[in-house]
Design an enzyme around this catalytic site. Structure first.
Site, mmCIF file in Angstrom:
data_model
loop_
_atom_site.group_PDB
_atom_site.id
_atom_site.type_symbol
_atom_site.label_atom_id
_atom_site.label_comp_id
_atom_site.label_asym_id
_atom_site.label_seq_id
_atom_site.Cartn_x
_atom_site.Cartn_y
_atom_site.Cartn_z
ATOM 1 N N GLU A 59 0.860 -1.172 0.013
ATOM 2 C CA GLU A 59 0.034 -0.068 0.039
ATOM 3 C C GLU A 59 0.628 1.302 0.091
ATOM 4 O OE1 GLU A 59 -3.639 2.172 2.495
ATOM 5 O OE2 GLU A 59 -1.916 1.218 3.309
ATOM 6 N N ASP B 87 -11.083 1.881 2.759
ATOM 7 C CA ASP B 87 -10.676 3.090 3.360
ATOM 8 C C ASP B 87 -11.555 4.248 2.566
ATOM 9 O OD1 ASP B 87 -8.930 2.304 5.303
ATOM 10 O OD2 ASP B 87 -7.201 2.288 3.895
#
Ligand code: GLC
Length: 559
Positions: A256, A335
């Protein structure tokens, strides 16, 4: 490079807490994933990425790890984890877990010792975290070391009385950042990772991976993100993990890291990289921010969606990785808002059609798809009316921030419904029974009230549902080996249409779609006269026009 298994796989992201509850305590669990393996297999999924399953006080739903080698009581036991790996492997499916290495919980034994000089292990662990004494200002007051701002709003520093110093936390104050310059700390993390590898996991998603190195000069900037993001040394740490653990065990590593340049992206995830195999890059995720909104600024400021930016981001990453590395394809993760609400239209009139349009837009492109739980049925943003309906730690710090800016409660609530991470985290909608079939107990977070209309059971029986389209597209990717193709995009500057051509193993494909809620001239830029219309989500297609959210796939046999 030899072909790797993850180049041909379909990944599905499971947000454990909200996927399926089997012990009826209102919280999803590992046995729930085991129970749904056949469901996922039927959808066409081969690899699961599971959000953190570790022991945690759940300040950030498990991204605050209290014990790296224990399974959270909320989710089950280590035996359940082994069962999951075993059951997945029996079905030729793979398990990728989340690895949180930037920080721990403040309840982790390392931090308990680090923060307390009277703790017997204080000396050993104090330096596992990042401490600073702060400064004295002109008025003689004690002030924080810097004005750096945390990703969840508010300062990155928290005062600790026992040491009379501040510790750094770039996320919540219950998530102190680890000091990666400490080799003993790294050695302990590596031993922990090896332990999970020995249990049979097939890969990891490395959380917040570009933040693990900080600027230890601590310059006093605001918001200062660049002092704890993408600093050169973090690549050394990631390579160390790759060379010692990931490459020798042939794991899939999904990193990420937002905002990488082309060069840095290849450093992360080029074929010869020792860091990751694939990158979660966020290129297309916030293509609708209104920079002039001062009431709910930053990602909370919803503006007009910029389709050109989305197309450019998709095309950019495909081109960066073509022949040199491997692309990931995803609309969103835990998210972000739900994609059908974010970039489609969740009004009952357009919900199904726009969800299908978005699926067609993305899933004929090259790379490895990551489908987020519930996306396959077009789950929408939450319908919450009270602040107390939300659960995410970020919501509460940011709400306070909005109030400080003088924003009204109503405006703040709308921003939360549009942008909060909780939108993607409401319980999975399995059927029309109580609590949407997620649990028999009131869930930890409210179910979206649209579950009688949007649920798996209904859609699995309908050959024309969003679910059935996902199944069809995921299958098509495999039979046509679409992961390897290099598409040609047309009309990249067009604000309404998406048009591309791609080559499968057996057919040429042309995707032509209208991203908007109004009819558009189809601007036939590719001659499809010798193609058949393979798929359309529009029963009333008109020559020359693309109806609102209409998506077409044309194809012809390859010679
Ligand atoms: C990553 C996760 C997010 C989490 C944060 C801190 O961005 O995806 O959910 O809050 O890291 O661990």
């Amino acid at each position: 490079m030899h072909r790797k298994w993850w180049q041909d796989t379909i990944i599905y992201q499971v947000y454990l807490r909200s996927f399926k509850d089997t012990n009826n305590n209102g919280i999803g669990d590992l046995q729930g994933v085991v129970e749904k393996l056949d469901y996922l297999k039927a959808l066409g999924v081969d690899t699961l990425w599971i959000s953190p399953h570790y022991d945690s006080p759940m300040d950030d739903n498990g991204y605050d790890v209290r014990h790296f080698q224990k399974v959270s009581d909320d989710y089950g036991t280590l035996e359940d984890f082994k069962t999951l790996v075993n059951e997945a492997h029996q079905r030729e499916m793979r398990i990728v877990t989340d690895l949180v290495l930037n920080h721990t919980s403040d309840e982790h034994p390392w931090f308990e010792a680090a923060k307390d000089p009277s703790h017997p292990d204080h000396e050993q662990y104090h330096d596992y975290y990042i401490w600073h004494e702060g400064h004295t200002n002109e008025e003689g007051e004690r002030v924080m070391p810097t004005r750096w701002r945390s990703w969840f709003g508010g300062p990155v520093w928290e005062y600790n009385e026992a040491t009379d110093s501040y510790y750094l936390h770039i996320f919540s104050k219950k998530m102190p950042d680890l000091n990666w310059r400490n080799a003993a700390m790294r050695a302990e993390l590596k031993a922990m990772i090896q332990w999970w590898i020995d249990l049979g996991v097939d890969g990891f998603r490395i959380d917040a991976s570009n933040h693990i190195e900080k600027n230890w000069d601590f310059p006093d900037d605001y918001p200062g993100y660049h002092h704890f993001s993408s600093l050169p040394k973090h690549h050394d740490y990631l390579s160390e993990l790759g060379e010692e653990l990931f490459i020798p065990n042939d794991l899939l590593i999904l990193g990420e890291s937002g905002g990488a340049s082309k060069e840095e992206a290849l450093q992360y995830a080029g074929f010869d990289s020792t860091e990751f195999n694939m990158l979660i890059h966020f290129g297309h995720v916030w293509a609708d921010i209104d920079p002039h909104n001062e009431q709910t600024p930053g990602k909370w400021a919803k503006g007009k969606t910029n389709l050109v930016a989305i197309k450019e981001a998709l095309a950019h990453w495909i081109n960066v990785f073509h022949g040199k590395g491997w692309n990931t394809l995803y609309w969103h993760n835990h998210d972000h808002p739900r994609v059908v609400s974010h970039y489609g239209n969740d009004d009952i009139l357009w919900h199904e059609k726009s969800a299908k349009m978005l699926a067609v837009m993305l899933y004929l492109l090259p790379g490895t798809p990551i489908v987020y739980q519930g996306e396959e049925i077009g789950m929408t943003n939450v319908d919450y009316t009270e602040l107390s309906d939300f659960r995410d730690v970020e919501v509460f710090t940011e709400y306070e921030n909005f109030m400080r800016l003088g924003t009204s409660h109503e405006v703040a609530m709308q921003a939360l419904r549009d942008r909060a991470r909780d939108n993607a985290r409401s319980p999975m909608q399995w059927d029309t029974t109580l609590h949407a079939g997620f649990s028999e107990h009131p869930p930890w977070m409210k179910v979206n009230q649209n579950f009688p209309l949007i649920n798996v059971k209904l859609q699995q029986r309908d050959p024309n549902s969003i679910w059935s389209l996902y199944q069809q597209l995921l299958q098509l990717r495999k039979t046509e080996q679409l992961s390897d193709a290099l598409p040609t995009f047309y009309l990249l500057e067009d604000p309404n249409l998406v048009v591309y051509h791609t080559q499968g193993a057996h057919h040429d494909y042309v995707v032509s779609l209208n991203f908007q809620g109004f009819a558009c001239d189809s601007k036939d830029v590719i001659d499809v006269s010798d193609y058949e219309l393979y798929y359309t989500n529009e029963p009333h297609s008109h020559e020359g026009k693309l109806q609102p959210y209409e998506a077409r796939i044309y194809r012809r046999s390859r010679p």
